[in-house]
Design a protein around this motif. Structure first.
Motif: not given
Length: 122
Positions: A52-54, A49-50, A56-57, A63
């Protein structure tokens, strides 16, 4: 290779390995490590999950919006993958060939329906 792709590859590999080892710890009774397996699988999911967030950022992508279509798409993917796996188990483990093939084909069709649902038809 872009830095964001490299970071996503490394984090995805680490998260996938941790999740897979955690599932093995849970499902193989000979290991007698159910509780640590749950923890390791959870850590693997958290890393994924981290990732995906990293990623995308780093790519500058907005988001993910949590709306009805997103939740429905995720549920369709989960149910399709589970049906495909149950069909494989029915065929290979429980020796129910015809029913397993039917269930597996339904799972494949559900997974294939994700493509036009996400990308759309032109």
């Amino acid at each position: 290779m872009k830095k964001s792709s490299f970071v996503a590859m490394i984090m995805g590999t680490i998260g996938g390995i941790l999740f897979a080892i955690g599932m093995c710890m849970c499902l193989l009774t000979e290991w007698n490590a159910f509780t640590p397996g749950i923890v390791m699988g959870g850590v693997g999911l958290a890393v994924l999950l981290a990732m995906v967030i990293v990623w995308r950022r780093m790519e500058g992508i907005a988001p993910i919006e949590l709306n009805g279509k997103t939740i429905g798409t995720v549920l369709l993917g989960i149910i399709g993958a589970l049906l495909l796996g149950v069909g494989m188990c029915l065929t290979m483990v429980w020796n129910q060939l015809i029913f397993g093939i039917i269930v597996g084909i339904v799972g494949i069709i559900m997974l294939l329906s994700l493509i036009p649902l996400i990308k759309g038809l032109r």
